[in-house]
Scaffold this active site. Structure first.
Site, short mmCIF file in Angstrom:
data_model
loop_
_atom_site.label_atom_id
_atom_site.label_comp_id
_atom_site.label_asym_id
_atom_site.label_seq_id
_atom_site.Cartn_x
_atom_site.Cartn_y
_atom_site.Cartn_z
N LYS A 115 0.85 -1.18 0.00
CA LYS A 115 0.00 0.00 0.00
C LYS A 115 0.89 1.24 0.00
O LYS A 115 1.96 1.24 0.61
CB LYS A 115 -0.89 -0.04 1.24
CG LYS A 115 -1.93 1.05 1.34
CD LYS A 115 -2.79 0.84 2.58
CE LYS A 115 -3.88 1.87 2.74
NZ LYS A 115 -4.75 1.57 3.90
N SER B 35 -9.53 1.45 2.78
CA SER B 35 -8.70 2.26 1.91
C SER B 35 -7.64 1.48 1.14
O SER B 35 -7.06 2.02 0.20
CB SER B 35 -8.00 3.35 2.75
OG SER B 35 -7.21 2.76 3.75
N SER C 232 -9.62 -1.10 6.86
CA SER C 232 -9.08 -0.88 5.51
C SER C 232 -8.35 -2.06 4.87
O SER C 232 -8.04 -1.99 3.69
CB SER C 232 -8.15 0.32 5.50
OG SER C 232 -8.92 1.48 5.45
N1 GLN Z 1 -12.88 3.49 6.51
C1 GLN Z 1 -12.22 3.87 7.72
C2 GLN Z 1 -11.85 5.34 7.67
O1 GLN Z 1 -12.14 5.95 6.71
C3 GLN Z 1 -11.05 3.01 7.98
C4 GLN Z 1 -9.83 3.39 7.27
C5 GLN Z 1 -8.66 2.51 7.58
O2 GLN Z 1 -8.79 1.42 8.15
N2 GLN Z 1 -7.49 2.99 7.23
O3 GLN Z 1 -11.28 5.88 8.54
#
Ligand code: GLN
Length: 496
Positions: free
Chosen positions: A78, A153, A177
Site C-alpha cells: 500500500k 482504503s 481498511s
Molecule cells: N474506513 C475507515 C476510515 O475511513 C477506515 C480506514 C482505515 O482502516 N485505514 O477511517
C-alpha cells in the site's frame, strides 16, 4: 499461472529450481501491463529493482543457499508503507513526490525472507476512506464489476491480489481498511492484534488503531506473511514482545469443542439481505462441521462508528500536523505579500483533499477546549466499555463471526455523503477500537443487479490469538470453494 497459484506452490517451485524468481517477476509485470489499465491497482511499479532482487535470489538458490520462507514471492505495498526507493505518496498530492530515506520494518522483514516488492498500490488519501475513491491519483475499480469500488482504503492492494498482479499485498487497517476491501474483492485480509506488527515506516493515521496486515487469496498465504512480519521491533515501542506462534504448522489442527459466537446485532436490517443470506449459510457450514453456535450480545456495536470517528480523526489531526510544506510535503506557490500563516494554509489547503481536510477539522474540533470533555473524553470512555464487552464475550467463545461489511461493493460515486461511507465500517472499526485481531475471508456471493459480488465473513478473535483465528478461517476455507472463484478480469488471453 500467478492468478491461481498459492504462496507455498511458488516458494517450493522456486526453491527446487523449477521456476526462477525472475520468471515470476516478469509474469507479474506482464500481467500488470495487460490488466492494470482497467483496474488502476498500482501507483507505481519497480521493474528494475524487482528483477535485480529476483536474480539475486535465483543465484542464491543456484549456489545452494536458502533465500528464506518467502523466496520469490511477488508482493505489493500500500502506498503508505515506506521503502527507501521509489515514492510513498499515501494517495495524496501532499506527498506526490515524497521519497523516504528508510524502509519500514514489515517490508525489511519481507525482503529478508526472500519476498520481492513489485510496487505500491493506490489507496484512499492517508488511508481515510472505505472505497479508494479518495485517492488523488486514480480511481481503482473492483475486478468483479468495473463500475464498482474495490473497497478501501487498501483498495489497490486488494484488486492487485484478486487479479493475480502479485501474490500478496500489505495494507493498513485503522478501522477496516484491509478487511473491507478484501471482502469486496473476494480475497483474505487480516487485521492483526494491535501491537502484533511493527508500525515503523507505516505513515501514521490513528496511532492507537493502525496495524499493517496482509491481503492474499487464501488463509495459508496470509498466515505465511504474518509469520514473517509479526513480532517485537525495537523501533516501535507499541509493538509487543509476545510470542509469535507457528501459524502455518498448526493451520489444519482441529479445535476441540469449537464455540462460535454470533452477536444478535450483526445480522439485522442494516445489512443487505443477500449479505445476511450468505452469512447465515456460512454459519451453517460451521454448524455442520460440529461447531457449537451460540447467540451472543454486543449491545455497544451501535457505538462503534461514533467512537471511531472521534478517536481516529483526533489522532489523525495530530499525526498530519507534520505535513505543512516545511517539514514534510508539497510547497505551494507563494505570493509576494503572503505571511507565515498564508504559507501553511496554502500548503495544506492545496496538498490535502476534501476527506482529509474534513478529518483534520473533525479531529481538532473534538480535541479543542470546551469540546474535549464532551467528545474526545467520552469516546475514550466508550472505548474502554467496548473493550470490556469484547473481553467478556471472548470468555464464552473462541471467535465472533458476522459479515465484514453490511453490503457488497457499491458503485463508484454512490456514497456521496461522508456519513453513509462511515457506516460501512460498523463491523470493522470496532475491532480496532478494542484492539483484538480479525480476518475477512470469502464467504460466498451476493446476487446484485444480475451480478455475483463477493461477501466477506468476518472472524474476530481475542488479542494475540491469531493462531486460533487462522485455524477457524482455514476450517471454513477447507470446506468451501468460494476462495477459488476468480473474477473475469483475472484472466486475459494475452496474459495467460
Ligand atoms: N474506513 C475507515 C476510515 O475511513 C477506515 C480506514 C482505515 O482502516 N485505514 O477511517
Amino acid at each position: 499461472m500467478l492468478e491461481t497459484e498459492s504462496l507455498n506452490q511458488i516458494v517450493n517451485a522456486v526453491k527446487r529450481g523449477e521456476r526462477s524468481a525472475r520468471e515470476i517477476v516478469r509474469e507479474c509485470l506482464d500481467r500488470i501491463d495487460v490488466l492494470d489499465g482497467d483496474l488502476s491497482s498500482f501507483r507505481e511499479t519497480y521493474p528494475d529493482e524487482a528483477i535485480a532482487v529476483a536474480e539475486a535470489i535465483d543465484r542464491r538458490i543456484a549456489s545452494g543457499e536458502d533465500p528464506g520462507p518467502l523466496a520469490g514471492v511477488p508482493i505489493a505495498l500500500k502506498d503508505n508503507i515506506v521503502t527507501d526507493y521509489g515514492r510513498t505518496s499515501c494517495g495524496s498530492l501532499m506527498l506526490e513526490s515524497y521519497r523516504s530515506p528508510f524502509t519500514s520494518t514489515a517490508v525489511e522483514r519481507l525482503q529478508q525472507a526472500g519476498a520481492i516488492i513489485i510496487g505500491k498500490t493506490n489507496c484512499d488519501e492517508f488511508a481515510m476512506g472505505s472505497s479508494t475513491e479518495h485517492c488523488a491519483f486514480a480511481i481503482t475499480r473492483n475486478p468483479w464489476d468495473l463500475s464498482r469500488v474495490p473497497g478501501g482504503s487498501s483498495g489497490g492492494s486488494a484488486t492487485a491480489v484478486t487479479s493475480g498482479l502479485c501474490l500478496a499485498a500489505l495494507g493498513s487497517d485503522t478501522g477496516g481498511s484491509v478487511r473491507q476491501p478484501a471482502a469486496f474483492c473476494g480475497v483474505v485480509g487480516v487485521k492483526p492484534s494491535y501491537g502484533r506488527v511493527s508500525r515503523y515506516g507505516l505513515v501514521a493515521f490513528g496511532s492507537s488503531l493502525d496495524q499493517i496486515g496482509p491481503i492474499t487469496r487464501n488463509v495459508a498465504d496470509s498466515a505465511a506473511i504474518l509469520q514473517v512480519i509479526a513480532g517485537a521491533d525495537r523501533r516501535d515501542s507499541t509493538c509487543a514482545d509476545i510470542h509469535v506462534a507457528d501459524y502455518q504448522e498448526r493451520l489444519d489442527a482441529p479445535i476441540s469443542d469449537l464455540r462460535i459466537g454470533v452477536p444478535r446485532q450483526y445480522l439485522g436490517d442494516r445489512n443487505d439481505q443477500e449479505v445476511n443470506r450468505v452469512i447465515n449459510d456460512a454459519i451453517g457450514v460451521f454448524r455442520d462441521l460440529g461447531a457449537e453456535i451460540i447467540e451472543i450480545d454486543l449491545p455497544l456495536t451501535e457505538y462503534g462508528v461514533a467512537t471511531y470517528y472521534v478517536i481516529a480523526p483526533a489522532e489523525a489531526s495530530g499525526n498530519l500536523a507534520r505535513f505543512d510544506g516545511v517539514r514534510y510535503g508539497r510547497r505551494a506557490e507563494m505570493n509576494r505579500d503572503d505571511n507565515l500563516h498564508d504559507l501553511y494554509a496554502r500548503n495544506r489547503g492545496e496538498g490535502f483533499g476534501p476527506e482529509v481536510r474534513r478529518r483534520i477539522m473533525l479531529g481538532t474540533f473534538v480535541l479543542s477546549a470546551g469540546y474535549y470533555e464532551d467528545y474526545y473524553r467520552r469516546a475514550l470512555q466508550a472505548r474502554r466499555l467496548i473493550k470490556e464487552e469484547f473481553d467478556s464475550v471472548f470468555e464464552q467463545c473462541h471467535a465472533i463471526i458476522g459479515p465484514t461489511a453490511p453490503s457488497p461493493a457499491f458503485t463508484i460515486g454512490e456514497k456521496q455523503d461522508a456519513l453513509s461511507m462511515y457506516l460501512c465500517d460498523v463491523y470493522t472499526a470496532i475491532t480496532n477500537i478494542a484492539g483484538h485481531c480479525a480476518i475477512s475471508i470469502p464467504a460466498g456471493f451476493a446476487g446484485v443487479d444480475g451480478r455475483q459480488l463477493p461477501v466477506g465473513l468476518h472472524i474476530q478473535c481475542k488479542s494475540f490469538d491469531e493462531e486460533t483465528m487462522f485455524r477457524i478461517a482455514r476450517l471454513f476455507e477447507a470446506n468451501t470453494d468460494h476462495h477459488l472463484q476468480r473474477p473475469p478480469t483475472a484472466f486475459s488471453p494475452t496474459a495467460s
